[in-house]
Design a protein around this motif. Structure first.
Motif, short mmCIF file in Angstrom:
data_model
loop_
_atom_site.label_atom_id
_atom_site.label_comp_id
_atom_site.label_asym_id
_atom_site.label_seq_id
_atom_site.Cartn_x
_atom_site.Cartn_y
_atom_site.Cartn_z
N GLY A 126 7.87 -4.50 5.63
CA GLY A 126 6.78 -4.72 6.57
C GLY A 126 5.73 -3.65 6.34
N ALA A 127 4.81 -3.53 7.27
CA ALA A 127 3.78 -2.50 7.15
C ALA A 127 4.47 -1.14 6.97
CB ALA A 127 2.89 -2.50 8.39
N VAL A 128 5.54 -0.92 7.72
CA VAL A 128 6.45 0.20 7.47
C VAL A 128 7.81 -0.42 7.13
CG1 VAL A 128 7.69 2.13 8.53
CG2 VAL A 128 5.26 1.76 9.04
N ASP A 129 8.43 0.04 6.06
CA ASP A 129 9.77 -0.46 5.71
C ASP A 129 10.83 0.36 6.44
OD1 ASP A 129 8.49 -2.10 3.93
OD2 ASP A 129 9.17 -1.05 2.13
N GLN B 27 0.86 0.16 -3.12
CA GLN B 27 -0.26 0.94 -2.58
C GLN B 27 -1.26 1.31 -3.68
OE1 GLN B 27 0.97 4.17 0.02
NE2 GLN B 27 -0.58 5.51 -0.91
N LEU B 28 -0.74 1.77 -4.80
CA LEU B 28 -1.61 2.16 -5.92
C LEU B 28 -2.31 0.93 -6.51
CD1 LEU B 28 0.81 4.74 -7.58
CD2 LEU B 28 -1.19 5.24 -6.15
N ALA B 29 -1.60 -0.19 -6.57
CA ALA B 29 -2.20 -1.44 -7.06
C ALA B 29 -3.31 -1.89 -6.12
CB ALA B 29 -1.13 -2.54 -7.16
N GLY B 30 -3.06 -1.77 -4.84
CA GLY B 30 -4.05 -2.20 -3.85
C GLY B 30 -5.34 -1.41 -3.95
N GLU B 31 -5.22 -0.15 -4.35
CA GLU B 31 -6.43 0.67 -4.47
C GLU B 31 -7.28 0.28 -5.67
OE1 GLU B 31 -4.79 4.61 -4.49
OE2 GLU B 31 -4.16 4.47 -2.39
N LYS B 32 -6.66 -0.42 -6.64
CA LYS B 32 -7.37 -0.75 -7.88
C LYS B 32 -7.87 -2.18 -7.94
CE LYS B 32 -4.95 2.59 -10.72
NZ LYS B 32 -3.87 2.83 -11.67
N CYS B 33 -7.38 -3.04 -7.05
CA CYS B 33 -7.62 -4.48 -7.24
C CYS B 33 -8.80 -4.98 -6.41
CB CYS B 33 -6.37 -5.26 -6.87
SG CYS B 33 -6.08 -5.36 -5.11
N ALA B 34 -9.23 -6.22 -6.74
CA ALA B 34 -10.33 -6.84 -6.02
C ALA B 34 -9.82 -7.85 -4.99
CB ALA B 34 -11.25 -7.55 -7.01
N LYS C 61 6.48 4.53 4.55
CA LYS C 61 5.16 4.18 5.07
C LYS C 61 4.15 3.80 3.99
CE LYS C 61 6.03 6.94 9.15
NZ LYS C 61 5.80 8.21 9.85
N ASN C 62 4.58 3.84 2.74
CA ASN C 62 3.69 3.36 1.69
C ASN C 62 3.62 1.84 1.79
OD1 ASN C 62 5.42 5.86 0.27
ND2 ASN C 62 3.20 5.91 -0.02
N GLY C 63 2.65 1.28 1.06
CA GLY C 63 2.51 -0.18 1.09
C GLY C 63 1.04 -0.56 1.02
N HIS C 64 0.77 -1.84 1.21
CA HIS C 64 -0.62 -2.32 1.15
C HIS C 64 -0.75 -3.65 1.87
CE1 HIS C 64 -4.56 -3.47 -0.40
NE2 HIS C 64 -4.74 -2.17 -0.56
N PRO C 65 -1.87 -3.87 2.58
CA PRO C 65 -2.03 -5.14 3.30
C PRO C 65 -2.06 -6.39 2.41
CG PRO C 65 -3.67 -3.52 4.01
CD PRO C 65 -2.96 -2.93 2.83
N LEU C 66 -2.23 -6.23 1.10
CA LEU C 66 -2.23 -7.42 0.24
C LEU C 66 -0.83 -7.92 -0.11
CD1 LEU C 66 -5.27 -6.88 -2.17
CD2 LEU C 66 -4.97 -8.72 -0.50
N PHE C 67 0.20 -7.12 0.15
CA PHE C 67 1.57 -7.58 -0.15
C PHE C 67 1.85 -8.99 0.39
CE2 PHE C 67 3.55 -3.37 -1.42
CZ PHE C 67 4.15 -3.85 -2.58
N TYR D 15 -0.01 -11.38 0.76
CA TYR D 15 -0.82 -12.39 0.06
C TYR D 15 -0.26 -12.71 -1.32
CZ TYR D 15 -4.40 -12.41 3.64
OH TYR D 15 -5.07 -12.58 4.82
N MET D 16 0.78 -12.02 -1.72
CA MET D 16 1.42 -12.31 -3.00
C MET D 16 2.72 -13.02 -2.72
SD MET D 16 2.72 -9.65 -5.93
CE MET D 16 4.22 -10.05 -6.85
N THR D 17 2.77 -14.31 -3.04
CA THR D 17 4.00 -15.05 -2.78
C THR D 17 5.16 -14.43 -3.56
OG1 THR D 17 4.93 -17.27 -2.55
CG2 THR D 17 3.83 -16.80 -4.62
N GLY D 18 6.31 -14.36 -2.93
CA GLY D 18 7.46 -13.80 -3.61
C GLY D 18 7.45 -12.28 -3.72
N SER D 19 6.52 -11.62 -3.03
CA SER D 19 6.52 -10.16 -3.13
C SER D 19 7.75 -9.58 -2.44
CB SER D 19 5.23 -9.56 -2.55
OG SER D 19 5.06 -9.92 -1.20
N GLY D 20 8.22 -10.24 -1.40
CA GLY D 20 9.47 -9.81 -0.77
C GLY D 20 10.66 -10.08 -1.69
N CYS D 21 10.65 -11.23 -2.34
CA CYS D 21 11.73 -11.58 -3.26
C CYS D 21 11.82 -10.57 -4.39
CB CYS D 21 11.49 -12.98 -3.84
SG CYS D 21 11.30 -14.25 -2.57
#
Lengths: 269, 269, 269
Positions: free
Chosen positions: C168-171, C229-236, C183-189, C191-197
């Motif tokens: 979740g927002a916090v794991d 989190q690092l991916a979220g900082e780089k993506c559009a 507490k790391n993470g990103h709000p786009l998680f 939006y990526m199907t299967g990111s939990g999987c």
């Protein structure tokens, strides 16, 4: 084989847009379809028993990949394979994980006994399994072994009267008599799941435009490895590698082939 | 239809986050889920007979795509479709490859006879097959034909009392009486496997927020084609096109729609 | 848990390249395999009854994901699960959509009764379902609820004598006695199907290199959330997020962990 012939075949795929009938695993199926489109082919990933024979018979080539076997998909492969053989449509066989379980090795051997296969494409562990060699395969990954890859590939090619393409740091392509090495490639290839499976589909795209399976396999192997090499130079890691690989397959051209193709005829060496 | 209404529907999907029940093929399933998320919907790709009726009945829309038919998945479609109709949940049907094999065409026709479908989305070859027209479809790709696409779409819409959305260089959306053209798009769309299938899922996302299937289909078609156009301007090839397409669906906004949407009411023209 | 131990485990996965046997859904299967490769593991996505027990027994870990249940895949899970338990191979279970339908919840409960599971990884809605709490789950998405996630996770962990990781927002990661927050993470998680999987597969990669399931789960959760989190900082947007996530998993290193890992021992708080 001359670069010029390779370029002709590349153009031929783009011009003819051959229909490829592909039966493959669930992991690689999306990348395999996208890669086929990127080189100019028209893939159809059909598995229903009601239609596979009909589709195989009108396709430019049929690709069979055993990555996710089920009793249903094995029957799909047999039905489509027999229809392809009857219609003179070349078959490419990808023995994914043949070194991992007996079940896979036996399935591949049964398919090879029943069908006339134009090209077998696998990694060293898979080809070693077909050659009856011991090899420390690791699941569907190549693993390590001490066998002479070229010798094993030649043996498998002659046993089944087929062309064998072995993917690896250096690719080996042989019909058992004439043998080529392709030295293009990139270390990120094994980090892209299904990159070997996609190679098999590219082999099918080229097999659809020439009756010479050896030159089809050589051209496909070279163009695929070179696209990967160019993608690897542009990417930051395996995620961006995949995207660039698709772009580079689409953007491949005469100039890049003339400049970078690193191939060698190693027959008899 | 006014751009303003289109923008309202876009916002409505993002606000309501409708649950979409999607039964689709293995090639397109990942992109379809990601695209649904990108426009703001909440997709669930369920096929088990034990749960499909339950899920369809509580969904905002149901999308049925025949890209990989099995006896099992056909039954999943029937069970979910009947539950959707009973609960008043709109159904979008994507007749993938209906022009490729008799088996597919017959399956689509049986589904249309049994279910009340709000929107049929296909390429020209698939709609031609439903209209009973000759068309040189090529596997699951559109192929070429001489029929008048708008006329065929109108005919299919009236036959089945549904909206028909035909994807192509220009998209045609019609209920058989009123007809729109969407001129946005990009030549790389056909190089992304499952790009048509994803279009169908976007249709479902919009059908979930309005009972007017024609405006849902028009809005979905325009936003999808425009996202592709913007993606195409940024990418290097089909690999990066796909990534940008997902980004652009997520980033779509009022300004881009007002500025770039290229749509036309061609009713009676 | 110290960052130093987390770094050791990261290196251990890369060094040992554990074989992971993964049975998962069709939506997430490709990303799951690529993510496993990106952290250094060697995934095999096998489901055939003829081979699953053989593969599970020689794997470093087994991951079972119920995203697309069929009678066939349920039996694959039982066969592989029993072989894994017999061979001492840790099992990670991902109860996808357990809050969405009774069928899924019952299947998960049967698997938990029959198999000894090392780690359960789910979102809040799924863990709430296992805890018997009311929760407004939305299909396979987490949905909203008022329950205390940490308390629910502790309860499920103690009930089944397992580690529970809630994304979740916090794991939240707990064995019912000791509890960590990431507490790391990103709000786009989402939006990526299967990111939990994919998270579940990363859990398996780490479970393969330590017999301490709590530290495996903590390390996997932290590295995965930080890569996002690092991916979220780089993506559009969500399309480029996915690509960057794979790159960041591959590029993760000691410095990034020391600098950015935001974890907390909340035991007894």
């Amino acid at each position: 084989m001359e670069n010029q012939r390779l370029i002709e075949l590349m153009d031929e795929v783009r011009k003819r847009k051959p229909l490829l009938h592909v039966i493959t695993n669930r992991v690689a199926i999306n990348d395999s379809a996208n890669g086929a489109l990127a080189v100019g082919a028209s893939p159809i990933m059909a598995e229903a028993h009601e239609e596979v024979a009909e589709i195989a018979a009108i396709s430019g080539a049929l690709e069979l990949n055993i990555g996710n076997l089920t009793p249903y998909s094995i029957e799909s492969m047999r039905l489509s394979g027999r229809a392809a053989n009857k219609a003179g449509v070349p078959i490419v066989l990808d023995p994914v994980g043949a070194g991992a379980t007996d079940f896979r090795l036996q399935t591949v051997q049964k398919l090879l006994e029943e069908l006339d296969v134009a090209i077998i494409r696998g990694n060293a562990g898979e080809i070693a399994a077909l050659a009856g060699e011991k090899w420390a395969a690791k699941g569907v990954d190549a693993g390590d072994g001490n066998g002479d890859v070229t010798e094993m590939a030649n043996r498998v090619a002659l046993s089944w009267n087929t062309v064998v393409a072995v993917s690896g740091a250096v690719d080996t392509i042989t019909d058992g008599r004439r043998t080529y090495h392709v030295k293009n490639g990139h270390p990120l290839f094994p980090y892209m799941t299904g990159s070997g499976c996609l190679n098999g589909v590219i082999q099918a795209a080229y097999a659809a435009v020439t009756s010479n399976a050896l030159e089809a396999s050589f051209a496909a192997s070279t163009i695929y490895a070179l696209a990967g090499q160019l993608a690897g130079e542009k990417c930051a890691g395996p995620g961006s590698f995949r995207q660039h690989l698709m772009d580079e397959l689409y953007l491949m051209n005469e100039e890049k082939i003339q400049r970078y193709a690193a191939v060698e005829d190693v027959t008899g060496l």
